[in-house]
Scaffold this motif. Structure first.
Motif, short mmCIF file in Angstrom:
data_model
loop_
_atom_site.label_atom_id
_atom_site.label_comp_id
_atom_site.label_asym_id
_atom_site.label_seq_id
_atom_site.Cartn_x
_atom_site.Cartn_y
_atom_site.Cartn_z
N ALA A 71 24.30 12.01 25.00
CA ALA A 71 24.65 11.68 26.39
C ALA A 71 25.95 10.88 26.43
O ALA A 71 26.82 11.12 27.29
CB ALA A 71 23.52 10.90 27.04
N LEU A 72 26.11 9.93 25.52
CA LEU A 72 27.34 9.12 25.49
C LEU A 72 28.54 9.99 25.14
O LEU A 72 29.64 9.81 25.69
CB LEU A 72 27.18 7.98 24.50
CG LEU A 72 26.20 6.88 24.95
CD1 LEU A 72 25.92 5.92 23.80
CD2 LEU A 72 26.75 6.12 26.16
N ARG A 73 28.34 10.93 24.25
CA ARG A 73 29.42 11.85 23.89
C ARG A 73 29.86 12.67 25.09
O ARG A 73 31.05 12.83 25.36
CB ARG A 73 28.94 12.75 22.75
CG ARG A 73 29.97 13.74 22.24
CD ARG A 73 29.29 14.69 21.26
NE ARG A 73 30.28 15.52 20.56
CZ ARG A 73 29.97 16.64 19.94
NH1 ARG A 73 28.71 17.07 19.91
NH2 ARG A 73 30.90 17.35 19.32
N MET A 74 28.88 13.20 25.82
CA MET A 74 29.20 13.99 27.00
C MET A 74 29.87 13.13 28.07
O MET A 74 30.85 13.55 28.70
CB MET A 74 27.93 14.64 27.55
CG MET A 74 28.17 15.55 28.75
SD MET A 74 29.20 17.00 28.39
CE MET A 74 28.05 17.99 27.42
N GLU A 83 20.39 11.93 35.15
CA GLU A 83 19.28 12.08 34.21
C GLU A 83 19.77 12.51 32.82
O GLU A 83 19.39 13.57 32.32
CB GLU A 83 18.25 13.08 34.76
CG GLU A 83 16.86 12.84 34.22
CD GLU A 83 15.84 13.87 34.71
OE1 GLU A 83 14.68 13.48 34.88
OE2 GLU A 83 16.21 15.05 34.91
N PRO A 84 20.60 11.70 32.18
CA PRO A 84 21.20 12.14 30.91
C PRO A 84 20.25 12.19 29.73
O PRO A 84 20.54 12.87 28.74
CB PRO A 84 22.30 11.08 30.68
CG PRO A 84 21.82 9.87 31.42
CD PRO A 84 21.11 10.39 32.62
N VAL A 85 19.14 11.46 29.79
CA VAL A 85 18.16 11.45 28.70
C VAL A 85 16.78 11.74 29.27
O VAL A 85 16.58 11.66 30.49
CB VAL A 85 18.17 10.08 27.98
CG1 VAL A 85 19.49 9.86 27.26
CG2 VAL A 85 17.88 8.94 28.94
N PRO A 86 15.79 12.08 28.43
CA PRO A 86 14.46 12.39 28.95
C PRO A 86 13.91 11.27 29.83
O PRO A 86 14.12 10.08 29.54
CB PRO A 86 13.63 12.57 27.67
CG PRO A 86 14.62 13.07 26.67
CD PRO A 86 15.89 12.34 26.97
#
Length: 404
Positions: A218-221, A235-238
């Motif tokens: 998520a941080l990379r994106m 909602e970048p992570v579950p």
């Protein structure tokens, strides 16, 4: 005035099916003959099983009650079977029934629901749409195509939208978080660049994901898309991992949004504590209008804003409008295009959208009525769920994701 009767409508959503495979509407009738409508968004079980849950919640916690005893009925449902914790299926069933109670109370008092939630503070509500392929675009290639996405975004902005949402970053799968591939990152950057070029400063970009990344992914994106200044990173992570959400919120410069899969204030408080600054409750899952109003109050204390989610039918849309009219910290509402034609067909009077804003209805209750003839004419007879996730996170040929 007491709640007397319940009817459940499971309505198939005809192609292209934007908003899900089916909608679940509820109709409550009081012993004085007043009718109220609601919509259930939660659908972790099949529609036959979900209808049974709705009927059980009504019979167990609501039948014979006064429809204005919202808090009492919520507490009874929330605590059922010695639980007292969030249960998206049971609370989802209650959410639609609770909407119908507010509709009844508003009609009994001849007042719109927003007048009963603290009063109207917004005369019109900013709205956004997800980018869906238009009739002249190929739905099989649209979601991976920067050219088609940009053309659709420009068309939506020309219609009046000041924000558009898209999710080019890969599948949402049952396996949980994964690292985006370089293909995912490159495609996301390409589509962000094309959209920004197409709409310029006329509209915000809303970068949607569906909880599909690991924290590092998520941080990379987020770092890759930051130059295009998306208004939010969704909602970048579950959704069951608030610690990961906190690391993303604290580790990137983008505003983190979340909430469509969360239910009750018990799940939204940790999201706020983790650093989410935009909350996206789905009123047919979160616990209803009163619970969402409480969540909005918590959000104010955290300097966060509300953007109610919509991937459902027109009754939830109408409830979002009533809630949004009463919120001083409303950012915007989601809707499906300018109003999915079938959504509007399901209502006896269409919702009024114009130049990027929804106009708040003044009629009592929800301000809309379900067209029961249309609902009955489109029963859902399948067994699939409203939404389903991809089984594996493996890419298809050419590196493009199969989608969810």
């Amino acid at each position: 005035m007491k709640l007397r009767d319940l009817e459940v409508f499971v309505v198939g959503n005809p192609p292209p099916g934007f908003g899900g495979r089916y909608f679940i509407f509820v109709k409550l009738v009081t012993d004085t003959g007043i009718v109220g409508y609601g919509e259930v968004y939660a659908a972790a079980v099949g529609p036959v099983a979900m209808q049974a849950v709705i009927e059980d919640v009504f019979a167990r916690h609501m039948l014979g009650q006064s429809p204005d005893r919202i808090e009492q009925m919520f507490r009874s449902t929330y605590s059922a079977g010695f639980t007292q914790r969030p249960d998206p299926t049971v609370i989802g069933a209650f959410s639609g029934l609770e909407m119908a109670c507010w509709d009844i109370v508003g009609k009994a008092l001849n007042r719109p629901i927003h007048a009963l939630l603290g009063g109207q503070v917004n005369d019109r509500l900013r709205s956004y749409t997800y980018l869906y392929p238009t009739e002249d675009q190929d739905p099989l290639t649209f979601y991976n195509s920067a050219e088609q996405s940009a053309a659709c975004a420009a068309r939506m902005v020309d219609l009046g939208f000041t924000a558009v949402k898209f999710d080019p970053a890969g599948p949402y799968t049952i396996m949980g978080g994964h690292q985006p591939t370089m293909v995912d990152v490159a495609r996301s950057v390409e589509i962000c660049a094309a959209l920004r070029d197409a709409v310029g400063s006329r509209a915000d970009l809303l970068f949607g994901t569906h909880g599909q990344f690991t924290t590092g992914g998520a941080l990379r994106m987020a770092q890759a898309i930051a130059p295009y200044q998306p208004l939010w990173f969704e909602e970048p992570v579950p959704p069951d991992n608030m610690a990961a959400l906190a690391r993303v919120a604290n580790g990137c410069a983008l505003s983190v949004a979340t909430g469509e899969r969360l239910t009750t204030k018990a799940e939204f408080l940790p999201a706020l504590q983790a650093g989410a600054t935009i909350l996206q409750p789905a009123l047919g899952r979160v616990g209803g209008l009163w619970e969402a109003k409480k969540i909005a109050g918590m959000a104010e204390a955290f300097n966060a804003q509300m953007a109610p989610h919509l991937y459902a039918g027109p009754i939830e849309w109408a409830a979002n409008i009533q809630l949004g009219a009463s919120l001083p910290n409303l950012l915007m509402l989601e809707q499906i295009g300018t109003g999915n034609p079938f959504h509007q067909h399901l209502l006896t009077t269409p919702i009024h959208w114009e130049d990027g804003y929804v106009h708040v209805p003044t009629a009592p209750g929800l301000g809309v009525e379900l067209n029961e003839d249309v609902a009955r004419a489109h029963p859902y007879t399948g067994t699939r769920l409203h939404l389903e996730m991809q089984a594996t996170p493996h890419p298809t040929a050419g590196g493009l994701w199969a989608g969810g």
